[in-house]
Design a protein around this motif. Structure first.
Motif, PDB file in Angstrom:
ATOM      1  N   GLU A   3       0.833  -1.204   0.000  1.00 18.83           N
ATOM      2  CA  GLU A   3       0.000   0.000   0.000  1.00 18.83           C
ATOM      3  C   GLU A   3       0.864   1.249   0.000  1.00 18.83           C
ATOM      4  O   GLU A   3       1.973   1.260   0.555  1.00 18.83           O
ATOM      5  N   ILE A   4       0.350   2.294  -0.650  1.00 20.57           N
ATOM      6  CA  ILE A   4       1.028   3.581  -0.734  1.00 20.57           C
ATOM      7  C   ILE A   4       0.649   4.406   0.494  1.00 20.57           C
ATOM      8  O   ILE A   4      -0.533   4.525   0.831  1.00 20.57           O
ATOM      9  N   CYS A   5       1.640   4.989   1.149  1.00 25.60           N
ATOM     10  CA  CYS A   5       1.400   5.737   2.380  1.00 25.60           C
ATOM     11  C   CYS A   5       2.062   7.113   2.310  1.00 25.60           C
ATOM     12  O   CYS A   5       3.136   7.265   1.717  1.00 25.60           O
ATOM     13  N   GLY A   6       1.421   8.091   2.918  1.00 22.36           N
ATOM     14  CA  GLY A   6       2.028   9.392   3.140  1.00 22.36           C
ATOM     15  C   GLY A   6       2.475   9.515   4.581  1.00 22.36           C
ATOM     16  O   GLY A   6       2.337   8.573   5.378  1.00 22.36           O
ATOM     17  N   ASN A   7       3.032  10.689   4.935  1.00 19.71           N
ATOM     18  CA  ASN A   7       3.446  10.967   6.321  1.00 19.71           C
ATOM     19  C   ASN A   7       4.395   9.899   6.859  1.00 19.71           C
ATOM     20  O   ASN A   7       4.479   9.664   8.067  1.00 19.71           O
ATOM     21  N   ASN A   8       5.119   9.218   5.932  1.00 16.94           N
ATOM     22  CA  ASN A   8       6.020   8.122   6.325  1.00 16.94           C
ATOM     23  C   ASN A   8       5.309   7.045   7.137  1.00 16.94           C
ATOM     24  O   ASN A   8       5.941   6.325   7.913  1.00 16.94           O
ATOM     25  N   ALA A   9       3.990   6.956   6.971  1.00 11.25           N
ATOM     26  CA  ALA A   9       3.180   5.931   7.658  1.00 11.25           C
ATOM     27  C   ALA A   9       3.357   5.979   9.171  1.00 11.25           C
ATOM     28  O   ALA A   9       3.294   4.946   9.845  1.00 11.25           O
ATOM     29  N   ARG A  10       3.550   7.190   9.713  1.00 15.01           N
ATOM     30  CA  ARG A  10       3.754   7.313  11.159  1.00 15.01           C
ATOM     31  C   ARG A  10       2.519   6.890  11.942  1.00 15.01           C
ATOM     32  O   ARG A  10       2.628   6.418  13.076  1.00 15.01           O
ATOM     33  N   ARG A  11       1.338   7.066  11.361  1.00 15.15           N
ATOM     34  CA  ARG A  11       0.100   6.698  12.057  1.00 15.15           C
ATOM     35  C   ARG A  11      -0.443   5.343  11.593  1.00 15.15           C
ATOM     36  O   ARG A  11      -1.604   5.012  11.852  1.00 15.15           O
ATOM     37  N   GLY A  12       0.387   4.598  10.877  1.00 13.98           N
ATOM     38  CA  GLY A  12      -0.057   3.286  10.418  1.00 13.98           C
ATOM     39  C   GLY A  12      -1.082   3.379   9.308  1.00 13.98           C
ATOM     40  O   GLY A  12      -0.930   4.151   8.359  1.00 13.98           O
ATOM     41  N   ALA A  13      -2.165   2.607   9.439  1.00  8.78           N
ATOM     42  CA  ALA A  13      -3.168   2.499   8.373  1.00  8.78           C
ATOM     43  C   ALA A  13      -3.837   3.826   8.053  1.00  8.78           C
ATOM     44  O   ALA A  13      -4.312   4.028   6.931  1.00  8.78           O
TER      45      ALA A  13
ATOM     46  N   LEU B  98      -3.723  -0.882  15.308  1.00  9.68           N
ATOM     47  CA  LEU B  98      -3.847   0.467  15.830  1.00  9.68           C
ATOM     48  C   LEU B  98      -2.879   1.366  15.072  1.00  9.68           C
ATOM     49  O   LEU B  98      -1.851   0.894  14.577  1.00  9.68           O
ATOM     50  N   PRO B  99      -3.166   2.671  14.980  1.00  7.15           N
ATOM     51  CA  PRO B  99      -2.343   3.539  14.135  1.00  7.15           C
ATOM     52  C   PRO B  99      -0.853   3.502  14.445  1.00  7.15           C
ATOM     53  O   PRO B  99      -0.039   3.415  13.544  1.00  7.15           O
ATOM     54  N   GLU B 100      -0.465   3.563  15.705  1.00  3.24           N
ATOM     55  CA  GLU B 100       0.954   3.635  16.042  1.00  3.24           C
ATOM     56  C   GLU B 100       1.434   2.461  16.879  1.00  3.24           C
ATOM     57  O   GLU B 100       2.626   2.181  16.926  1.00  3.24           O
ATOM     58  N   ARG B 101       0.513   1.785  17.544  1.00  3.63           N
ATOM     59  CA  ARG B 101       0.912   0.701  18.438  1.00  3.63           C
ATOM     60  C   ARG B 101       0.072  -0.543  18.180  1.00  3.63           C
ATOM     61  O   ARG B 101      -0.823  -0.883  18.960  1.00  3.63           O
TER      62      ARG B 101
END
Length: 287
Positions: free
Chosen positions: A61-71, A235-238
């Motif tokens: 999957e393509i992600c922005g924000n370096n995928a810091r928040r996960g999905a 979860l987004p980060e954890r």
């Protein structure tokens, strides 16, 4: 030879656990993603190469924000799924989707449980999505309890289809609500858990709340030996991941086969012992 003896031997061989590979034969190599050089554009089709991946399905999957928040930072609805063979390498085309938030962008790859992940920087141009919002309190979850419920001995002992029940308790130690996160379950032999299991909806877990869940895993006749249930709560980060093992051997069938093999021998009628008969001439004194 008793006709049941070969079947007994075959069942014993099937139930015997397979020894794990020796440490010297296992090569630990990190999975990698290779993407073409940029700049790349949204809507462009590119070819991606995966190296050193375990066999099974990989989601890209393509992600922005370096995928810091996960999905939350990824274009999940336009993800690509690829099958990696046992050799550990796959080449797959993907369509460059627009990420939901601004760059820096990357391509994220993971297996279905999320236990194996890798990323590659994606030189993507023309992204018009807004920047990701400033970080706030991230939702958290902790596993308070994970156990397998006791199973009926007869069904497991005789290899009948049955249902494995796992009790899971999740607790929210953070200050924010956890609202129905994605929950993935995979079941299969140890190291080869690829079968998707229906996961219960987690619902909303409020701060400080603990909720109990019952996971039911069907086990058919083919489930013999050590098996694993892999779970992942996204979860987004954890993200929260867990693994629980169960072992199943049809010892009752083996004992029954051994009894059936021995019964004809035990019931075979014995031949009567010959009785010694004296010859009429024996014992007479000579004249």
């Amino acid at each position: 030879m008793n006709p049941l003896l070969p079947a007994t031997v075959a069942m014993l061989a099937l139930a015997a656990p397979t020894p794990p590979p020796t440490t010297s034969a296992v090569v630990q190599t990190r999975p990698e993603i290779v993407v073409p050089p940029g700049p790349l554009a949204i809507g462009q089709q590119i070819t991606v190469t995966l190296h050193h991946w375990p066999a099974g399905t990989v989601q890209l999957e393509i992600c922005g924000n370096n995928a810091r928040r996960g999905a939350l930072d990824c274009a999940n609805d336009q993800a690509t799924h690829a099958q990696v063979p046992a050799a550990g390498m796959a080449v797959t085309p993907i369509l460059v989707a627009a990420p939901p938030v601004a760059c820096p962008c990357l391509l994220r790859a993971r297996n279905l449980t999320g236990a194996v992940q890798a990323t590659a920087t994606l030189p993507l141009a023309g992204v018009t999505a807004p920047p990701a919002p400033a970080p706030t309190s991230s939702p958290e979850l902790a596993v308070d309890e994970l156990r397998v419920a006791e199973r009926g001995p007869l069904r497991g002992w005789f290899g009948f289809p049955e249902e494995l029940t796992v009790h899971l308790t999740l607790r929210n130690p953070g200050p924010a609500d956890v609202v129905d996160p994605a929950f993935t379950l995979l079941f299969g032999p140890a190291g080869q858990a690829h079968t998707i299991v229906a996961a219960p909806a987690l619902g909303t877990i409020e701060p400080g709340q603990a909720r109990e869940y019952e996971i039911r895993v069907p086990m058919d006749l083919a489930v013999i030996g050590k098996h694993e249930l892999h779970g992942r709560v996204d979860l987004p980060e954890r993200p929260v991941a867990f693994v629980i093992e169960t072992t199943r051997y049809p010892w009752g069938l083996l004992v029954l086969a051994a009894i059936l093999a021995a019964t004809p021998v035990a019931l075979r009628p014995r031949s009567p012992r010959p009785r010694h008969q004296r010859h009429p001439a024996e014992g007479r004194p000579e004249a």
